[in-house]
Design an enzyme around this catalytic site. Structure first.
Site, PDB file in Angstrom:
ATOM      1  N   HIS A 162     -63.813  50.843 -24.728  1.00  0.00           N
ATOM      2  CA  HIS A 162     -63.990  49.576 -24.003  1.00  0.00           C
ATOM      3  C   HIS A 162     -63.126  49.525 -22.740  1.00  0.00           C
ATOM      4  O   HIS A 162     -63.079  48.492 -22.068  1.00  0.00           O
ATOM      5  CB  HIS A 162     -63.660  48.391 -24.911  1.00  0.00           C
ATOM      6  CG  HIS A 162     -64.702  48.149 -25.958  1.00  0.00           C
ATOM      7  ND1 HIS A 162     -65.972  47.736 -25.639  1.00  0.00           N
ATOM      8  CD2 HIS A 162     -64.672  48.277 -27.306  1.00  0.00           C
ATOM      9  CE1 HIS A 162     -66.683  47.612 -26.762  1.00  0.00           C
ATOM     10  NE2 HIS A 162     -65.921  47.943 -27.776  1.00  0.00           N
ATOM     11  N   TYR A 178     -60.996  42.175 -27.333  1.00  0.00           N
ATOM     12  CA  TYR A 178     -61.254  42.855 -28.591  1.00  0.00           C
ATOM     13  C   TYR A 178     -60.102  42.696 -29.575  1.00  0.00           C
ATOM     14  O   TYR A 178     -60.297  42.780 -30.790  1.00  0.00           O
ATOM     15  CB  TYR A 178     -61.610  44.322 -28.345  1.00  0.00           C
ATOM     16  CG  TYR A 178     -63.050  44.414 -27.943  1.00  0.00           C
ATOM     17  CD1 TYR A 178     -64.056  44.383 -28.900  1.00  0.00           C
ATOM     18  CD2 TYR A 178     -63.429  44.428 -26.604  1.00  0.00           C
ATOM     19  CE1 TYR A 178     -65.390  44.391 -28.544  1.00  0.00           C
ATOM     20  CE2 TYR A 178     -64.761  44.444 -26.239  1.00  0.00           C
ATOM     21  CZ  TYR A 178     -65.738  44.418 -27.223  1.00  0.00           C
ATOM     22  OH  TYR A 178     -67.056  44.411 -26.864  1.00  0.00           O
TER      23      TYR A 178
END
Length: 752
Positions: free
Chosen positions: A432, A275
């Site tokens: 996440h 990410y």
């Protein structure tokens, strides 16, 4: 988390806000990633800079092919990977490139294409309801989630900037009134649960609004992008579709807050490298736009130059093939060859001091961004200025102040191969994140010896859940048993509760790579299980008694009650041999019922009968052996992923679990070797057997642990570490058997 921002940061944030309010943008167009001066310089060098010219030719061919198809803007209906999703995604990528081509080649056909595409969206957008797919916590209009709408705006604003002066004033008024202004409002004040938070989603939203604000000369929108919404009106406790809180009480938001909080002082992004790669494009392209339009703000110096530091951290979070370590929700195979990293490396080179080592990455990427940063890189490559980017052992802290654990990377380059240990002792990683405190992965060059599973998702493949996260991402990939770390009583760390896990991080005890032949990372975890303390020490040891360095792993657990402890190792390739008896059941059964255990088939069950337990396997032509110091009746389990997986969403990975039952205190000691090779061409196996004869935990008390590793030639490595005093200057003395050992510092190692 309350941020402690120094005076420089406070002053800069105030200066940005005041400047935005008092001074409208008015530098002409283009001004974001391209400038008028930059375009002139680029045109003067066309045909003379091979890397730039080759990229330009490829982009021109791609855009020309799309222009030939005409303007296509279907009514949105699909998830990721579906036709309408992919068509609108291609549209924003292509018109951004078309805008750049118009500026560089001065060919009006590209400007016409961008204008006509924008007018088509201008006609369609006011008619669009929320996207018909309802899975997202923040639905978009063009896409199933507002995140993708923000992507569209980040790229499309660049296209608009490039053709701004070409489009008539009346068309600009219509485009801004019916498309860009309502679009920016929709993904900000219309979607506060998406826009007003600290998350990679919000970064895209902030940057999309900020970029179009710069083009449209809209001070209010730019302030909104930089500093967040003044009043968000979010319902308390609202969560996104990943299970994460949208916004903490009192939390600052906006682009600057998204720079402040997720990055550590070392440049590590708390959501993980996958990410970080995704978010670095909006971070860097907006910074480039701010630098071009408001150089006096010195955005690349913000928070001690954190954006440039983040690029280096990200490049170091890769294996020898340039692939990012799949920490947290990370897809394997994603690498610095991605389009985001091409842009990021170029921007970091131009605005970060023109480091020649970045040029070697750009050479490998084989293309550049079509702007001044890309031209600067291409020119420097042409001049032969590139130097190797040396990835060395590095310890990257986590958290805005670097106090929330971290990720340690230990590398050993030896005899043509690179062994890389990645130990994760970081914070949760926001929504996440995975429940994997003190986990590790281990690489031989780019091949995984022990793997991190990464995410359970087939990104942009419509057949698999619309290309989105699968339920197995929660039931398996995030669970502790999916990682190479301790599981207590078959329950994940923090009982797999995000809110609890997000409060804690592991703590570094020791990181020492001063001796390249003895590199150490040691960290502790005291919150994953109430009443249980865990301490893991991993040592990459290069010793002449072994073909390649060996990995020593000492995992100590101390609890206030007796528990069952499982330590899994997920390996690839084909099992070669083991030194213990085991039974293979005629009927497969899941290993457990929850916390990921329901996804593991129990394929083999045995018990330790000797001081050492050993398994060996062959993967990608290399032999590996794991030797563990075990006690009688330690259970040994062969498992395979795939149970309770009716849609075959999971890989069929192999694992080996060492289980200790009814133990209040337990210590797992293992040694992993990489040795020999097998050639299917010559059909010859060399050094196919383990060199380790014995691994023994020879001493352990409340303050010290000592391990010996004996090879077949009779040489013994002794390693001792002080487990409660990590001072590098204190003196230690302990007696083991009849021998007294004295040393200074945390650890001692000898071979005899």
């Amino acid at each position: 988390m309350k941020l402690k921002i120094n005076r420089f940061l406070k002053g800069l944030a105030v200066a940005i806000t005041l400047f935005v309010i008092q001074n409208a943008v008015g530098q002409g167009h283009p001004s974001l990633v391209l400038t008028k001066k930059g375009v002139s310089e680029i045109r003067s060098k066309l045909g003379k800079v091979p890397l730039f010219d080759a990229t330009l030719a490829d982009v021109k061919a791609e855009v020309d092919a799309e222009i030939a198809l005409g303007i296509i803007t279907p009514i949105p209906k699909d998830f990721s990977g579906g036709y309408t999703h992919e068509r609108h995604k291609k549209n924003f990528l292509i018109i951004q490139k078309a805008g750049v081509l118009y500026q560089i080649l001065n060919d009006k056909k590209y400007a016409v294409y961008v204008r006509d595409m924008l007018l088509a969206y201008t006609k369609m957008y006011p008619t669009l309801p929320l996207h018909p797919q309802t899975r997202s916590y923040a639905r978009g209009k063009l896409f199933w989630q507002a995140l993708n709408d923000a992507n569209w705006l980040v790229y499309t604003s660049q296209a608009y900037d490039c053709v701004y002066d070409f489009i008539s004033a009346s068309d600009r008024d219509k485009i801004e009134k019916d498309l860009f202004k309502p679009f920016a409002d929709f993904i900000s004040i219309g979607s506060p649960q998406f826009f007003d938070r600290v998350h990679n989603h919000s970064t895209w939203g902030n940057v999309g609004v900020g970029m179009i604000a710069l083009v449209m000369n809209d001070a209010e929108l730019l302030d909104r992008a930089l500093n967040g919404l003044k009043e968000n009106g979010l319902p308390p406790g609202m969560k996104d579709n990943d299970g994460g809180l949208i916004k903490k009480e009192g939390q600052k938001t906006g682009f600057l807050a998204n720079v402040d909080e997720p990055f550590s002082p070392d440049g590590y992004y708390t959501e993980g490298p996958y990410y970080q790669r995704y978010a670095m494009y909006p971070f860097m392209v907006f910074a480039e736009a701010l630098q071009n339009t408001k150089p006096e703000l010195k955005i690349f110096e913000y928070k001690n130059g954190i954006l440039i530091k983040a690029v280096y951290a990200l490049l170091n979070l890769t294996n020898s093939a340039g692939e990012f370590f799949p920490l947290n929700d990370g897809q394997k195979g994603m690498s610095y060859y991605s389009r985001e990293l091409v842009s990021v490396v170029d921007i970091a080179y131009l605005f970060g001091g023109k480091d020649p080592s970045l040029l070697s990455i750009a050479e490998k990427q084989g293309r550049v961004q079509l702007d001044n940063s890309g031209m600067a890189v291409a020119l420097a490559v042409k001049k032969g200025l590139a130097k190797p980017f040396e990835k060395k052992s590095i310890d990257l802290s986590d958290g805005p102040e670097g106090k929330d654990g971290g990720v340690a990377i230990i590398r050993n380059k030896n005899k043509g191969s690179e062994l890389t240990l990645v130990m994760k002792y970081a914070a949760q990683g926001l929504s996440h994140g995975h429940f994997d405190k003190l986990s590790f992965s281990y690489y031989n060059n780019s091949s995984e010896i022990f793997q991190d599973y990464g995410l359970a998702r087939f990104v942009n493949i419509e057949q698999k859940g619309g290309g989105n996260y699968l339920k197995e991402n929660t039931s398996w990939a995030k669970q502790t048993i999916a990682h190479n770390t301790i599981v207590q009583n078959e329950v994940s760390h923090f009982k797999a509760d995000f809110e609890t896990g997000n409060q804690f991080s592991s703590k570094k005890y020791l990181y020492d790579v001063s001796n390249p032949k003895l590199q150490i990372i040691s960290a502790t975890e005291a919150n994953a299980y109430p009443g249980t303390k865990m301490h893991r020490t991993m040592v990459l040891v290069e010793d002449e008694g072994y073909e390649k360095p060996v990995l020593l792993d000492i995992f100590q657990i101390d609890s206030d009650k007796a528990n069952q402890y499982d330590l899994p190792f997920y390996y690839g390739g084909q099992m070669m041999s083991s030194n213990f008896a085991y039974e293979t059941p005629k009927t497969l059964e899941p290993l457990g019922k929850s916390y990921g255990y329901q996804h593991l088939w129990k394929e083999g069950v045995g018990k330790a009968t000797a001081e050492n337990t050993k398994i060996s396997w062959l993967d990608n032509g290399i032999f590996y052996s794991l030797t563990s110091a075990t006690k009688p009746n330690d259970e040994l389990l062969f498992v395979r992923l795939g149970a309770n997986d009716p849609n075959f969403n999971l890989r069929r990975d192999s694992g080996f679990i060492i289980r200790k039952k009814e133990s209040q205190k337990a210590t797992f000691v293992t040694v992993t070797e990489s040795h020999g090779s097998y050639s299917p061409v010559t059909e010859n196996a060399t050094n196919a057997f383990s060199s380790v004869e014995n691994v023994e935990l020879i001493y352990e008390d409340a303050d010290y642990v000592a391990v010996t590793i004996k090879n077949k030639n009779g040489k013994t490595i002794l390693f001792i570490i002080a487990t409660t005093n990590n001072s590098s200057t204190d003196k230690h003395q302990i007696k083991i058997g009849e021998t007294t050992y004295t040393w200074v510092g945390t650890h001692y190692k000898t071979t005899n």
